[in-house]
Design a protein around this motif. Sequence first.
Motif, PDB file in Angstrom:
ATOM      1  N   LEU A  41       0.927  -1.412  -0.048  1.00 18.21           N
ATOM      2  CA  LEU A  41       0.001  -0.196  -0.017  1.00 18.21           C
ATOM      3  C   LEU A  41       0.940   1.277  -0.106  1.00 18.21           C
ATOM      4  CD1 LEU A  41      -2.731   1.211   0.480  1.00 18.21           C
ATOM      5  CD2 LEU A  41      -2.391   1.286   2.837  1.00 18.21           C
ATOM      6  N   GLN A 101      -3.664   1.441   8.245  1.00 10.85           N
ATOM      7  CA  GLN A 101      -3.715   0.072   8.219  1.00 10.85           C
ATOM      8  C   GLN A 101      -3.866  -0.591   9.533  1.00 10.85           C
ATOM      9  OE1 GLN A 101      -1.236  -1.960   5.669  1.00 10.85           O
ATOM     10  NE2 GLN A 101       0.722  -1.242   6.811  1.00 10.85           N
ATOM     11  N   ASP A 102      -4.343  -1.810   9.375  1.00 12.42           N
ATOM     12  CA  ASP A 102      -4.346  -2.435  10.626  1.00 12.42           C
ATOM     13  C   ASP A 102      -4.285  -4.094  10.162  1.00 12.42           C
ATOM     14  OD1 ASP A 102      -4.746  -4.153  13.169  1.00 12.42           O
ATOM     15  OD2 ASP A 102      -6.824  -3.259  13.410  1.00 12.42           O
ATOM     16  N   HIS A 103      -3.112  -4.735  10.574  1.00  9.98           N
ATOM     17  CA  HIS A 103      -2.769  -5.790   9.980  1.00  9.98           C
ATOM     18  C   HIS A 103      -3.626  -7.186  10.622  1.00  9.98           C
ATOM     19  CE1 HIS A 103       0.729  -4.999   7.503  1.00  9.98           C
ATOM     20  NE2 HIS A 103       1.352  -4.357   8.628  1.00  9.98           N
ATOM     21  N   LYS A 130      -7.240  -1.350   5.364  1.00  7.51           N
ATOM     22  CA  LYS A 130      -6.353  -0.564   4.610  1.00  7.51           C
ATOM     23  C   LYS A 130      -7.237   0.614   4.129  1.00  7.51           C
ATOM     24  CE  LYS A 130      -3.246  -3.717   2.919  1.00  7.51           C
ATOM     25  NZ  LYS A 130      -2.389  -4.467   1.725  1.00  7.51           N
TER      26      LYS A 130
END
Length: 357
Positions: A4, A29-31, A36
Amino acid sequence: MNALHTTIRHSAVFDHPEMGTHEDIVFVQDHTTGLKAIIAVHDTTLGPALGGCRVWPYDKPADALTDALRLSKGMTYKNALAGLDLGGGKAVIIADPRKDKTSAMMESFGRHVERLSGTYITAEDVGVSPDDMEAVARQTAHVRGTQATGLGDPSPYTALGVFEGIKASARHVFGSDDLTNKTVSVQGLGHVGYDVARHLHHAGAKLIVSDIHAPAVAAAVEAFNATATDPLAAHAAEADIFVPCALGAGLNARTIPEIKSRIVAGAANNQLETTADGEALKERGILYAPDYAINAGGVISIALATPGCGDNVVRHKTIDIGKTLTRIFERAEKDGKTPEQLADQIAEERLAEARIA
């Protein structure tokens, strides 16, 4: 660096053709949840930037950035034209709303909105449901369109405003807002598009409907005695009025020469791919209802509603969208401008006055 960030960096954000005078662009973003997202704040001259959150499976992050930039600017103009003391912003989440979206993802998005400390206020948009907004609201107070903040789902008010705008457009072109036996092609049957189709059906219109989601088309065909068509051909249908309620940029050099309707008036945001497309519609004698003027009912509902209130004030201001469009059509005709040029002028005048004050 993740994909990204790499793609966005290479897209040269500050040189982006839609960057203009945007104040803030936030990439998040948050894995853990797969979030995203891009949050774009265009202008806060009139107040905090209010604009919905869209969930869509963009082909690439650069497309999501373009959408966020265009939509947030449109919200600045929409809020200004609607007479609201709010700026313009927008959020886009890169995900398939039917496959990828989860409550955890929306809560994570809410936490990122909270970090902006009220500069951006979010709400429902394409691919987002009222339940999703309730999930966001568990993490931030900077959200509208929930039961706690007023009237809940704003889409019925967006649909009402679009319907009133269609009637105003018909009155300007046909001399009457009676839609009995008028053929109307509705492209996009999400929360707003389906409700617009319902209003049109009750008004006696003959409907042609289309959507990429087959069950929505089947439901509309049955409920409204409508005829189905391919959404890619909806603009070219043999109809009096074309009502685009899907994604933006659908009015362009390819589609405009194929339009047979005398009016284009729908809920989709950023319908014109370029500014030249508004001139092309005018040259063909097609009346275009500026998108951010006609689809302002939702933002009116979330801006003016208060907990426990009735909706009389919101409904009256939403119904007035028809009057606003009539003024735009008449002034644009008098000044030799396209309707969207005149609408832009009115919005820019209000912003200029606020900057001086």
